[in-house]
Structure formats: C-alpha cells, structure tokens
Design a protein around this motif. Structure first.
Motif, PDB file in Angstrom:
ATOM      1  N   GLY A  73      41.514  33.608  40.349  1.00 44.60           N
ATOM      2  CA  GLY A  73      41.252  34.984  40.895  1.00 44.60           C
ATOM      3  C   GLY A  73      41.810  36.269  40.004  1.00 44.60           C
ATOM      4  O   GLY A  73      40.997  37.129  39.877  1.00 44.60           O
TER       5      GLY A  73
ATOM      6  N   LYS B  77      39.245  36.728  37.736  1.00 42.96           N
ATOM      7  CA  LYS B  77      37.777  37.501  38.304  1.00 42.96           C
ATOM      8  C   LYS B  77      38.295  38.957  38.652  1.00 42.96           C
ATOM      9  O   LYS B  77      37.374  39.749  39.411  1.00 42.96           O
ATOM     10  CB  LYS B  77      37.367  36.847  39.550  1.00 42.96           C
ATOM     11  CG  LYS B  77      36.724  35.439  39.280  1.00 42.96           C
ATOM     12  CD  LYS B  77      35.523  35.628  38.546  1.00 42.96           C
ATOM     13  CE  LYS B  77      34.788  34.273  37.937  1.00 42.96           C
ATOM     14  NZ  LYS B  77      33.505  34.559  37.602  1.00 42.96           N
TER      15      LYS B  77
ATOM     16  N   VAL C 204      41.501  40.186  40.371  1.00 45.75           N
ATOM     17  CA  VAL C 204      42.557  40.232  41.401  1.00 45.75           C
ATOM     18  C   VAL C 204      43.752  40.562  40.746  1.00 45.75           C
ATOM     19  O   VAL C 204      44.205  39.790  39.735  1.00 45.75           O
ATOM     20  CB  VAL C 204      42.644  38.849  42.307  1.00 45.75           C
ATOM     21  CG1 VAL C 204      44.043  39.033  43.228  1.00 45.75           C
ATOM     22  CG2 VAL C 204      41.371  38.584  43.021  1.00 45.75           C
TER      23      VAL C 204
ATOM     24  N   ALA D 192      36.023  41.572  43.392  1.00 41.23           N
ATOM     25  CA  ALA D 192      37.547  41.678  43.409  1.00 41.23           C
ATOM     26  C   ALA D 192      37.860  42.906  44.092  1.00 41.23           C
ATOM     27  O   ALA D 192      38.987  42.838  44.970  1.00 41.23           O
ATOM     28  CB  ALA D 192      38.314  41.437  42.258  1.00 41.23           C
TER      29      ALA D 192
ATOM     30  N   LEU E  39      40.587  37.492  51.444  1.00 42.36           N
ATOM     31  CA  LEU E  39      41.127  37.106  50.192  1.00 42.36           C
ATOM     32  C   LEU E  39      42.274  36.273  50.378  1.00 42.36           C
ATOM     33  O   LEU E  39      42.502  35.136  49.832  1.00 42.36           O
ATOM     34  CB  LEU E  39      41.257  38.024  49.252  1.00 42.36           C
ATOM     35  CG  LEU E  39      41.818  37.789  47.855  1.00 42.36           C
ATOM     36  CD1 LEU E  39      40.916  36.882  47.171  1.00 42.36           C
ATOM     37  CD2 LEU E  39      41.806  39.049  46.877  1.00 42.36           C
TER      38      LEU E  39
END
Length: 476
Positions: A195, A198, A200, A401, A412
């Motif tokens: 994450g 990506k 986050v 994100a 999420l």
C-alpha cells in the motif's frame, strides 16, 4: 526409495505426454482460467495440512519432493495450455520478481536475528509472558513481523523452559508478534508496504491502524493472560511463591553488532519503496528495478557479514541452524508458483471464475461493503499470500490511493486489517508462522498440527475479529 521412484516416473510420464504441445502458445488471462487451475495450489495446502498428521515420516524426509511434484504439475499443464514462452514468463516472474526478494529478506532477518542472543535467568510467569509478547508486538511494526518474531521467539522459549505446557504461548506469539503486531506501519507487514508503494501515506497507516492494532492486541493479551494463569496454577499451585523465589537476573545481550545490521535491513526496505530509479533490467521477461537489485544484493551481503562477525558461541546459545529457513524456502517456492493462476482469477474480478466471491464486496448501488472487504481479504490472506491478496482488493476498491485514503478510508482500513490480522489464521498465512513453528519444534515444544492450530485460531481469533468488525465497520 520406492515412493521417490514412483514420483519420478509419474513426472516423467507427464513430461513425455505434454512436452510435444509446448508450442501451443496462448494468452494467460484470469478471465479465461477455470477454477481447476487452483488444484496444484490446493494440493500444496492439503499436503502441508494433512501429510504431517497422517504420513509424518514421509513428509519429514520428502516434503521438498512433494512440493516439487505439485509445482511441476502446474508448470507442465501450463506448458500444454499456454506454450513454452508464456510458461517461462509466468514462472520467472513468480521467482525473480516475488520469491527471490521475499526469501532474501527472510534470510537476512533470520540470520541477523539468530546472531542476537538475549540471556536472562528469569523464569516465566503470566505477567512476564504478557510483557514479552507485548514487546514483540510493538517491535513487529518497527522491524517487521519476521524480524521481531526471529528476535523474540528464542527469549520467549528460553523464559518458558521449565513450563510443562508452553504451546499456548507460541500460538499467541504467532497471533501477535508474527501477524497483528505488524499492522501499525508499512514496515510491519508486506501488505501495508505494498500500500505504501501504491501511494498510501506512512502517516495514514499509523493513524488509522493504531486503534485496531491496540484494541486487538489488548484483547488477545487479556485472553492469553487468563489461559497462562490457568496453566501456571496447574503446574505450580495457587501460591505464586515461585515469582519471588527466583529473582530476575540482569538481561544480557550478545551479538549487538547484528542490531545495526537489522537497522540497515529496515533502511533498505524503505529505500526500495521511496527511491524509484529509471534504470531497469530484464531477465526472462521480468523487469527488475535498480533499487530492488541493490536492496537484494545488500541483503545477501548482510547475511554473509552477519555470519562472519557473529561469534559461534552466540549462535550456539540460540541453537541456531538453517532448517527453519530451508523449510520456508522449499514450501514457499511452490506456493509462489502455483498461486499464480489463483491470483490471476482473483484479479479478473467479476469476469473470472471467482466472480461470485468478488461480487460479495459491493452492494446493489455499487457501494463497497466494508465488512465483506475485511472478511474476504482476511480469509483469503489466511491461506494465500497476503500481499497479492491486499493488492487485488486494493485495486478492486478503487486502485487510487488518494480516493481510498479519503473518500473510501473505511474500505482501505478493512482491506489493511483483514490482510494483516488474518494471516494468523493458518501456518501458511504469513511466512514467520512456519518459522516460529519450526524453531519451537526444535526446542522440544509439541506444536499443534495444521488443523489443530486452526482450532486455536478459529476459537480465539474469529471472535476477536467479529468484535473488530462490529466496532470498526458496523457501529461507527
């Protein structure tokens, strides 16, 4: 020997049958794959689960060959269906892009952690054990679940050396240190690091996962304390005079230089996520980024350097040997390869063979059902690789994100909690689970079988996860 010859003959027969068709190239798409492509992966799961129980001697001496059989079954049928080039690309990507970085990180953490010896004459009590588990849980988010598990498992085993029954302590160690404790930061567990890669934010993970990790950890530590008190009283009686009879000596730490190597490993993981080089190399159709190549090279150097600088007495004090990492390496190379079609089917979403499952996460209005995201991402992570599972549901929810951190923050959170927490449901849910089990067995702790472990996880973790679901996705 007869079994080995039989397996070789079977593999040879399949090879002779299928090799002539290796030029029938086709596109590998999850939209077109049957659920039957998951048979080799399921075969590995059932082999891990059942053979140690019913064919323990065969499994102990030949588990590598058994994993190879299921892996080759997938490879050969892939040759038949998709041709030589596609099969090479699929297996090369699974090995080069996913398995090698995975196993090199585990190898470095295993070697370095095994070079740190924490010694104390302190004898375990329920309060001490809770303290050790709490420390390990906290460390898991700082150095990763594998690093914390490998660092803390031996001191925990050593502290419980005079206990008649210590299985529950190792089981809860897997729950907390090898899984849930890694939920606080992207460093803790691979799904959260995915994450982070990506988009986050590091701070988002800490802010939103703090309460779930704290809440779940406190619940489990409270349950553990009650169970450990029961076993403590059973062995020593109601008078807790033992706690005062043996004073805790000063804790001594040997192999301190390995602590700095642990810090370098963490820095390398962060570096590979933050620095994005434009330089790429291609090996058998798989692209390797420069930063990842440098990271993995440093992992190898750290492993060798740790072996060089650590005194033999320190590793001897930890009863260090290579069997746990060898077992994980053999099992997971088969898992990484045979899981390829399963993940492809999942990625196909509503167009794949698992469409009925995927459809459960969205209501009639097209809005995400956060509870289902939590349970499905979690239950699949308990038996599949949790990082790709996280990525599948991340992309299914939005893939953006920014949207997920703001408009769909509950979704999420559900994906993050499920992927990290429920890796504790089975031995294969997260790599440290198997390593902890192996080290415990080497220290004469009679660890439960695959299904017996799941009795623990179902009876203890599922109620905790039901409460998590109620608190974080239904009530608020």
């Amino acid at each position: 020997m007869k079994i080995q010859k039989l397996m070789k003959a079977l593999c040879s027969f399949i090879v002779l049958t299928l090799i002539p068709f290796d030029l029938l190239a086709a596109d590998f798409s999850g939209d077109d794959l049957s659920i039957c492509w998951g048979i080799p992966f399921v075969g590995i799961l059932f082999s891990i689960a059942l053979m140690p129980l019913f064919l323990s001697r065969l499994w102990h001496y030949h588990y590598g060959k058994i994993i190879t059989f299921w892996t080759m079954l997938f490879v050969l049928f892939a040759l038949y269906s998709f041709g030589l080039q596609t099969t090479i690309n699929l297996t090369a990507h699974a090995i080069i892009a996913e398995y090698i970085p995975f196993i090199l990180l585990l190898l470095a953490l295993f070697t370095v952690s095994g070079g740190i010896l924490i010694k104390s004459d302190v004898l375990s009590t329920p309060k001490l054990n809770v303290g050790l588990l709490a420390i390990g849980t906290l460390l898991a988010s700082l150095m990763g679940t594998t690093g914390a598990a490998m660092l803390m498992i031996r001191p925990v085993i050593r502290a419980n050396r005079q206990r008649n029954y210590a299985v529950h302590t190792i089981v809860f160690f897997i729950f907390l240190v090898a899984n849930i404790g890694g939920g606080l930061t992207p460093l803790g567990d691979p799904p959260l690091f995915i994450g982070f890669l990506k988009g986050v934010n590091f701070g988002w993970t800490i802010q939103h996962m703090l309460l779930p990790v704290l809440f779940s950890s406190i619940l489990l530590l409270a349950i553990y304390y009650k169970i450990d008190c029961y076993y403590f009283r059973t062995q020593y009686g109601d008078s807790f005079t033992l706690t005062s009879a043996k004073k805790a000596s000063a804790i001594k730490v040997y192999g301190v230089s390995n602590i700095f190597l642990l810090a370098i490993i963490i820095a390398c993981v962060l570096m590979s996520g933050i620095w994005h080089s434009s330089v790429n190399f291609t090996v058998l159709g798989t692209h390797i980024a420069l930063q990842n190549l440098i990271r993995d090279t440093i992992f190898i150097m750290i492993t060798l350097f740790s072996m060089l600088i650590t005194p033999k007495q320190v590793r001897a004090g930890n009863e260090f040997n290579w069997e746990p990492i060898i077992e994980v390496a053999k099992l997971f190379i088969g898992i990484f390869i045979t899981i390829v079609p399963v993940l492809a089917i999942l990625r196909a979403g509503s167009h794949g063979a698992l469409a009925p499952i995927i459809s459960l996460v969205t209501n009639e209005q097209g809005q995400p059902i956060n509870s289902m995201y939590f349970w499905l991402s979690g239950l699949l992570s308990g038996f599949l690789d949790n990082a790709p599972t996280y990525l599948v549901f991340f992309n299914l929810a939005s893939g953006d994100a920014t949207i997920l951190m703001n408009i769909l923050e509950k979704t999420l959170l559900a994906i993050s909690m499920g992927s990290v927490f429920m890796g504790a449901l089975s031995y294969i849910g997260n790599a440290p689970n198997l390593m902890v089990k192996s080290i415990a067995i080497q220290n004469k702790i009679n660890m439960p079988s695959f299904f017996s472990y799941m009795k623990w996880s179902v009876c203890i973790l599922i109620p905790v996860f039901i409460i998590d679901n109620l608190v974080f996705f239904l009530l608020f």
